[in-house]
Design a protein around this motif. Structure first.
Motif, short mmCIF file in Angstrom:
data_model
loop_
_atom_site.label_atom_id
_atom_site.label_comp_id
_atom_site.label_asym_id
_atom_site.label_seq_id
_atom_site.Cartn_x
_atom_site.Cartn_y
_atom_site.Cartn_z
N HIS A 1 0.83 -1.20 0.00
CA HIS A 1 0.00 0.00 0.00
C HIS A 1 0.87 1.25 0.00
CE1 HIS A 1 -3.45 2.57 0.91
NE2 HIS A 1 -2.71 3.15 1.85
N TYR A 2 1.94 1.25 0.78
CA TYR A 2 2.82 2.43 0.82
C TYR A 2 3.52 2.63 -0.52
CZ TYR A 2 6.52 5.66 1.95
OH TYR A 2 7.36 6.74 1.93
N GLU B 1 1.25 6.39 1.09
CA GLU B 1 0.60 6.58 2.39
C GLU B 1 1.12 5.54 3.39
OE1 GLU B 1 -3.52 6.17 1.65
OE2 GLU B 1 -3.71 8.07 0.54
N PRO C 1 0.47 5.21 7.29
CA PRO C 1 -0.10 5.70 8.55
C PRO C 1 0.71 5.31 9.78
CG PRO C 1 -1.40 3.88 7.66
CD PRO C 1 -0.43 4.28 6.59
N LEU C 2 1.57 4.29 9.68
CA LEU C 2 2.34 3.87 10.85
C LEU C 2 3.71 4.52 10.92
CD1 LEU C 2 1.56 0.03 10.93
CD2 LEU C 2 0.34 1.91 12.05
N LYS D 1 5.44 6.85 14.02
CA LYS D 1 4.67 6.70 15.25
C LYS D 1 5.31 5.64 16.15
CE LYS D 1 0.25 8.03 13.20
NZ LYS D 1 -1.15 7.61 12.92
#
Length: 472
Positions: A81-82, A87, A89-90, A93
């Motif tokens: 997906h990245y 994108e 999202p992790l 973080k």
């Protein structure tokens, strides 16, 4: 220009060497991965954490080395997906995830994933560390809080154990727990309580456990009883020497840990926990359970003291201070209990009300201390004439009440006369005797016995009168 370029190159090489030194001497594991999911960097702490050397790890698929199998599909989905969308999202973080080492042991880690600055294909890196000890400390605190709360509100050890097993099992991640103990003087352990994390989990194993008795040395609880030390097995289902191995195999239970509970140096029982996973509990888990078991022993001691104090207070509340006989309240409670049994089973029940004759005259002549002494002597003498199941109570002043269960009126009258005849110091007494008619209330029965006592006193004292059925 050439000289300046050489200086720049030398400076860059120095920076790279410094960065390399920082990574190699870091207290956290450092891992880098390329866009294909292959390891491209691996520092010494990563080797200590996961068991793979740099030479072994670099070039291998990262997911195969450190990600538990059940999470690998999600890892690849996220990476693709990245790469397709940019994108992540992790990224950036602080995360807490599960990892595995070379032996397959699963443990929690904390990490932050970043994308390395590069004009070429994406590369990712992460500093991470094992947080097993922190997690265990958190679980220990939760377990301690759970058992403290339970024991604080419990009236007995047995009452506390249901909540203790649930609190400790949930805090430590077990699926089933059991409490083993024994009656004083018993030569076997019995399973007194079972907790299951899911009501649908292992009901057969629970029933087998509750019906089992273990001698010292038999089963994990028996081994703990015999040795006084914790015992465990990586897979109870694979050990035919353990009594419940077949039941465990049928219900999906495997790893087990059992620890002794001592109170004032006396073995009081054992707590036992089971997991649906195989594998011996690690040292930290064993130490936590041992610590909790020690604390439970102290709580049980405090609970014993409190229970003993409550029992003493209850006894004082139901005992006549002068004669040490049950008081009026205790006798009335006993009467209601025996009336219920008499109604249910249709068995006879008689009561008598007894009053010392001219006791005021005795007090006036001999003094109140002598009167108190006579009451104590009468209580002791009369009690010796009765069965252990009979209830003799001081009803008030010089009046006593007597409950004779399972005896018809003729036998009760014989027992009453034996009691009256044993009255010491030449003292006499009058008595009224009444037999339960099968339906009347306790108050009505006492009223009939009282009426018979009044009749005995009116008839000249030093005698007993049997109440007529149904006549108050």
């Amino acid at each position: 220009m050439a000289g300046k370029d050489d200086e720049t190159q030398t400076s860059l090489e120095g920076v790279i060497d410094d960065v390399r030194s920082v990574i190699d001497h870091a207290h956290e594991a450092f891992i880098a991965m390329d866009a294909g999911g292959f390891v491209i960097d691996w520092n010494p702490q990563a080797q200590r954490t996961f068991g793979w050397s740099r030479e072994e790890a670099v070039g291998q698929v990262l997911a195969d080395l450190i990600i538990p199998p059940r999470y690998r599909d999600a890892h690849w989905v996220g990476l693709r997906h990245y790469l397709d969308t940019g994108e992540g999202p992790l990224l950036g973080k602080r995360l807490e995830l599960s990892a595995i080492d070379r032996s397959g042991r699963e443990f929690p880690i904390e990490l932050t994933i970043t994308r390395q600055p590069s004009s070429s294909a994406p590369r990712f890196s992460a500093f991470l560390h094992d947080i097993s000890e922190r997690r265990l400390s958190e679980r220990l605190l939760r377990a301690q809080h759970a058992i403290t709360s339970v024991f604080a509100g419990a009236q007995s050890t047995r009452e506390a154990m249901s909540g203790v097993l649930a609190g400790l099992g949930e805090a430590m991640g077990w699926q089933l727990g059991a409490w083993w103990s024994y009656e004083d003087g018993a030569q076997v352990l019995g399973c007194w309580e079972v907790w299951r994390s899911d009501p649908a989990l292992a009901p057969e194993f629970e029933q087998v456990s509750l019906g089992l008795e273990l001698a010292p040395g038999v089963g994990l609880p028996g081994r703990v009883w015999a040795s006084g030390k914790p015992a465990w097995t990586a897979d109870i289902a694979a050990d035919p020497s353990l009594p419940r191995s077949q039941a465990a195999a049928r219900t999906g239970l495997h790893a087990s840990l059992c620890a002794p509970i001592f109170c004032n140096h006396k073995f009081r029982g054992a707590i036992e926990f089971f997991s649906v996973q195989t594998g011996a509990p690690d040292r930290a888990t064993r130490e936590i359970i041992a610590t909790i078991a020690t604390q439970m022993g102290r709580f049980i001691g405090l609970l014993d003291e409190r229970s003993g104090l409550i029992a003493k207070l209850e006894r004082l509340a139901l005992t006549d201070e002068l004669t040490d006989l049950p008081n009026r309240r205790a006798w009335q409670q006993g009467l209601e209990r025996e009336l219920a049994l008499a109604r249910r089973h249709g068995r006879p029940l008689c009561i008598a009300m007894l009053d010392l004759d001219h006791f005021k005259r005795y007090n006036d002549t001999n003094g109140h201390q002598a009167g108190d002494g006579l009451l104590r002597e009468i209580a002791q003498t009369w009690r010796a004439q009765l069965r252990s199941s009979d209830i003799l109570a001081r009803y008030g002043g010089e009046e006593f009440s007597l409950l004779l269960s399972s005896w018809p009126i003729e036998m009760a009258e014989t027992a009453l006369e034996r009691v009256r005849a044993a009255t010491p110091q030449g003292q006499t007494c009058s008595a009224g005797l009444a037999a339960f008619d099968g339906s009347e209330s306790g108050e009505e029965l006492v009223s009939r016995a009282d009426a018979a006592l009044y009749e005995a006193k009116a008839g000249g004292r030093d005698r007993s009168v049997v109440a007529k059925p149904g006549v108050p």
